[in-house]
Design a protein around this motif. Structure first.
Motif, mmCIF file in Angstrom:
data_model
loop_
_atom_site.group_PDB
_atom_site.id
_atom_site.type_symbol
_atom_site.label_atom_id
_atom_site.label_comp_id
_atom_site.label_asym_id
_atom_site.label_seq_id
_atom_site.Cartn_x
_atom_site.Cartn_y
_atom_site.Cartn_z
ATOM 1 N N THR A 172 35.165 41.564 51.401
ATOM 2 C CA THR A 172 35.824 40.438 50.738
ATOM 3 C C THR A 172 34.843 39.709 49.821
ATOM 4 O OG1 THR A 172 35.340 39.042 52.662
ATOM 5 C CG2 THR A 172 37.485 40.110 52.603
ATOM 6 N N CYS A 212 40.150 33.395 42.583
ATOM 7 C CA CYS A 212 40.237 33.399 44.048
ATOM 8 C C CYS A 212 38.854 33.382 44.696
ATOM 9 C CB CYS A 212 41.053 34.597 44.530
ATOM 10 S SG CYS A 212 40.326 36.172 44.107
ATOM 11 N N ILE A 260 39.366 34.907 50.515
ATOM 12 C CA ILE A 260 39.325 35.464 51.875
ATOM 13 C C ILE A 260 37.882 35.436 52.378
ATOM 14 C CG2 ILE A 260 39.695 37.545 53.259
ATOM 15 C CD1 ILE A 260 41.946 38.270 51.281
ATOM 16 N N THR A 279 43.529 38.871 57.677
ATOM 17 C CA THR A 279 42.548 38.086 56.919
ATOM 18 C C THR A 279 42.708 36.595 57.202
ATOM 19 O OG1 THR A 279 44.006 37.784 54.993
ATOM 20 C CG2 THR A 279 42.583 39.745 55.003
ATOM 21 N N SER A 324 38.862 38.583 47.376
ATOM 22 C CA SER A 324 40.078 39.347 47.687
ATOM 23 C C SER A 324 39.682 40.512 48.584
ATOM 24 C CB SER A 324 40.711 39.915 46.402
ATOM 25 O OG SER A 324 41.005 38.895 45.494
ATOM 26 N N SER A 341 45.551 41.634 45.824
ATOM 27 C CA SER A 341 45.694 40.179 45.862
ATOM 28 C C SER A 341 47.165 39.829 45.832
ATOM 29 C CB SER A 341 44.978 39.573 44.649
ATOM 30 O OG SER A 341 45.269 38.203 44.540
ATOM 31 N N ASP A 397 41.578 32.894 55.074
ATOM 32 C CA ASP A 397 41.015 32.403 53.817
ATOM 33 C C ASP A 397 40.347 31.040 53.999
ATOM 34 O OD1 ASP A 397 43.025 30.417 53.730
ATOM 35 O OD2 ASP A 397 44.361 31.679 52.534
ATOM 36 N N THR A 398 39.806 30.519 52.898
ATOM 37 C CA THR A 398 39.046 29.268 52.967
ATOM 38 C C THR A 398 39.915 28.087 53.384
ATOM 39 O OG1 THR A 398 39.415 28.999 50.585
ATOM 40 C CG2 THR A 398 37.309 29.957 51.271
#
Length: 765
Positions: free
Chosen positions: A483, A35, A422, A436, A487, A27, A438-439
């Motif tokens: 994920t 996260c 992620i 990756t 992470s 991370s 992420d949101t």
């Protein structure tokens, strides 16, 4: 709760593995933030005036955090890290004990005011543990429920008794928080004995250990539990759509309440244990009178599944939240309801705190909203209330007719921010980088052998960036990743994790011969365990080094009983960690693994104290790091034929099929051809660079490492120094000198047959 393979190598893993797995979670985020979604909340009120209240949050990232609360501030004062999968629920019992449950099938107890050390792991469930319940006035009893219909009632005082070292099932002392006795630096001093009216009879599942009471009756998964304040009564609900009521002292069933038409997801009992409130995926809230054994009210407030319930201290008003992203307050007597707030994420749990309510959602942030918890009727004075119907479709119909409720509050009064989790990832062809998303839509490039983000591209197209970063290289898949915890979890399984090698020159390792082969998993393990190794050496001191490391000798013996192994030749740099494998100490990765005893555990690599051994780590990891031993290598060689191009005048006599490492670069093949043409005879035998060993069995020749002859000028790459100029072709395509044999085979040759390469002199050079 979805059935997904756990991040750790847990007992209920769906795919059989002969050896234990080692996973590390990387991370780039600050450790003071979650996260992934927040599954559960608990509030610890200060026992002294003007003291600090604490909020505990349990997350899908596998950790719990303690937040010291001030008027408009929340400081993360501890991270509780030991679970290896989602934390699903948490309860406070007594003055200082925190109990959590997880999809890793365990319950864990913690001293809630400690710095995050797990005091005990309780193992009884065979599947995900989804919910907990505790008794406000009985600090000795906790109930747990999970998938598969399992409900257990635990006497904590008995469960937390220090266990003698000879006991098999709980024999690990707790240096790594795997299974630890209650005397590991934080005795559970506040556990009161259960009064005679609530005596729990012990059901011994092992002749030598404590076993909880099993409440048997559920045939399907349990998602919700609640207990009255003295712990004598337990209610449970789940996918069977009924509320079951139990005598928690014996685990016997007392009644079954029918009425919901879908899964029951949330339950509350009033302090006396007479009234029960239930929330269901049928979007209804029901109030049950346990004395009359019937539903006395049903409230159609939500437009979708109800996942969370909380009540005012007097049980006069209910706060509810769920899949429709909204929190409602309902007067249970008058049926009047009001929309308190609405946000963009489904609501998973609620916790009242004085005149506020903490709301946990599938997002990694936690919000505090005004709630007037001590005087809930004040909320209704703001207007916007409606009368709750008693049929589930009444709210849905009201929405369709346009009479949508307006929230009383537009914004939370305070937010504890998380970091975006992620949600999408792609392992790149070089097998060292992972892309990756992420949101928040940010796309990042990770170097997994260092556990860091090497490039943050911001909000760009993931697919376009993936195409842009494509490299025509072929390296074995030596790790897998997921994920699930928000992470990147990198999984190493033996022996396949040891399949990838690179030349030190390609990794830019200074001071190491450029043709040295570097095993990526071996160096990654050294990087992960460098802190453990340093502390282990401190512990063993000078005596062990004088007598040889006894545990290393044990490992040597053990490894031979497991399988044939190969010794890696580079012993002189045995414990040196090269720069491409140095992990961050600012955001150190966490290891998730298990050894021969005690089950899976999780810890930051910087917090390993050197006492962990084969009981805690897979034997193959220790054998690699301590003894430099790797499993037998498979398919590291590539066979090929080398022929002149049609019409070429250059002829090199080769003895049939050649064999070389998969990672060999084409410039080494060019080098080999030139040497043969210039010298017109094979070089002297041996295994040094540039050798060509004729006459191997089956007419096969071997290019050991096909190095240079040492006569080239420094500063130029080998293929720039070669005379005469040769180029190598495959399928009539000229190959880049940078390509490896594996890459040529995967992208140019594209056949299962032995590779055929052609060479020719470049005219006019």
């Amino acid at each position: 709760m979805h059935r997904v393979g756990s991040a750790g190598n847990t007992s209920n893993s769906t795919r059989p593995r002969k050896e234990k797995r080692l996973t590390y979670v990387i991370s780039d985020a600050d450790d003071t933030k979650h996260c992934a979604g927040i599954n559960c909340l608990a509030i610890l009120k200060s026992s002294v005036p003007d003291g600090c209240d604490y909020l505990y949050t349990g997350s899908r990232d596998g950790t719990l955090k303690r937040w010291a609360l001030a008027e408009d501030a929340a400081t993360c004062s501890a991270t509780f890290e030991s679970h290896v999968d989602w934390v699903n629920d948490v309860v406070l019992v007594g003055d200082n004990t925190l109990v959590s449950c997880s999809s890793d099938t365990t319950l864990k107890t913690w001293n809630c005011l400690s710095d995050g050390i797990c005091s005990r792991t309780l193992r009884q469930h065979s599947d995900y543990v989804t919910c907990l319940a505790s008794a406000e006035k009985n600090s000795n009893i906790v109930a747990s429920g999970g998938l598969g219909g399992e409900v257990f009632i635990w006497d904590l005082e008995a469960a937390l008794v220090p266990v003698s070292k000879s006991v098999d099932t709980m024999e690990d002392d707790c240096q790594n928080g795997v299974i630890s006795s209650g005397n590991s630096g934080m005795p559970i001093t506040s556990l009161r004995s259960i009064s005679s009216s609530t005596t729990v009879s012990l059901h011994m599942t092992h002749s030598h250990g404590y076993g909880p009471i099993a409440a048997k009756g559920h045939k399907e998964s349990v998602y919700a539990l609640a207990m009255n304040e003295n712990g004598s009564l337990l209610v449970s609900g789940g996918t069977e759509k009924v509320v079951r009521v139990w005598d928690s002292r014996t685990g016997s069933k007392t009644m079954k309440l029918r009425g919901h038409t879908d899964n029951i997801r949330a339950l509350l009992l009033d302090p006396s244990g007479r009234f029960c409130l239930s929330g269901s995926s049928d979007s209804m809230i029901r109030l049950w009178d346990l004395g009359q054994q019937r539903c006395v009210h049903s409230y159609a407030v939500h437009t979708d599944s109800v996942w969370a319930l909380a009540s005012s201290p007097t049980f006069s008003h209910a706060y509810s939240g769920g899949r429709d992203l909204s929190v409602y307050v309902t007067d249970l007597a008058t049926r009047e309801s009001v929309l308190l707030c609405t946000k963009e994420h489904p609501i998973l749990q609620l916790a009242l705190h004085d005149d506020s309510i903490w709301v946990a959602t599938t997002d990694s942030s936690v919000h505090r909203w005004p709630a007037d918890g001590r005087n809930p009727h004040k909320v209704f004075q703001r207007g916007g209330s409606f009368l709750a119907g008693n049929l589930s479709f009444s709210r849905a119909r009201a929405c369709l007719e346009g009479s949508t409720a307006v929230p009383v509050y537009k914004e939370p009064s305070f937010t504890i921010p998380g970091t975006p989790g992620i949600v999408q990832h792609e392992i790149l062809n070089n097998r060292r980088h992972v892309l990756t998303k992420d949101t928040a839509g940010s796309v990042k490039l990770w170097e997994i052998t260092r556990g860091i983000v090497v490039e943050d591209y911001g909000k760009v197209s993931f697919e376009e960036k993936k195409e842009e970063l494509f490299e025509m290289v072929s390296i074995p898949a030596w790790f897998t990743t997921d994920t699930r915890l928000g992470s990147l979890s990198i999984h190493l399984d033996t022996p396949q994790c040891f399949s990838a090698e690179m030349y030190s020159a390609d990794l830019n390792i200074a001071g190491k011969p450029e043709d040295d082969k570097v095993n990526l998993a071996r160096e990654t393990l050294k990087g992960l365990l460098v802190h453990w190794l340093a502390k282990r050496r401190q512990r063993s001191g000078q005596q062990a080094s004088a007598n040889g490391d006894p545990s290393a000798r044990d490992m040597a013996v053990r490894s031979h009983t497991h399988s044939r192994v190969e010794i890696d030749g580079n012993m002189e740099n045995d414990f040196m960690v090269y720069p491409p494998f140095e992990f961050s100490t600012v955001s150190p990765p966490s290891i998730i693994t298990e050894g021969s005893h005690g089950g899976p555990w999780r810890k930051k690599i910087t917090e390993l104290d050197g006492s962990e051994d084969e009981k805690d780590f897979p034997w193959w990891c220790l054998d690699c790091v301590l003894n430099n031993r790797l499993p037998p290598k498979e398919n590291t060689k590539c066979s090929f034929y080398l022929h002149p191009c049609e019409g070429s005048t250059a002829q090199v006599l080769t003895q049939g099929k050649l064999s070389a490492p998969r990672i060999l670069r084409i410039h080494k093949v060019i080098n080999y051809v030139v040497e043969k043409m210039v010298l017109d005879k094979p070089l002297d035998g041996g295994n040094s660079d540039g050798t060509f060993a004729p006459g191997l069995p089956g007419g096969q020749s071997q290019l050991a490492t096909l190095g240079g002859d040492g006569s080239f000028r420094p500063g130029l790459k080998p293929w720039q120094k070669l005379k005469p100029s040769i180029e190598i072709l495959c399928n009539n395509q000229v190959l880049s000198p940078d390509m490896s044999l594996a890459t040529v085979r995967a992208y140019i040759w594209k056949k299962s047959d032995d590779l055929v390469l052609n060479y020719r002199v470049i005219q006019g050079r």
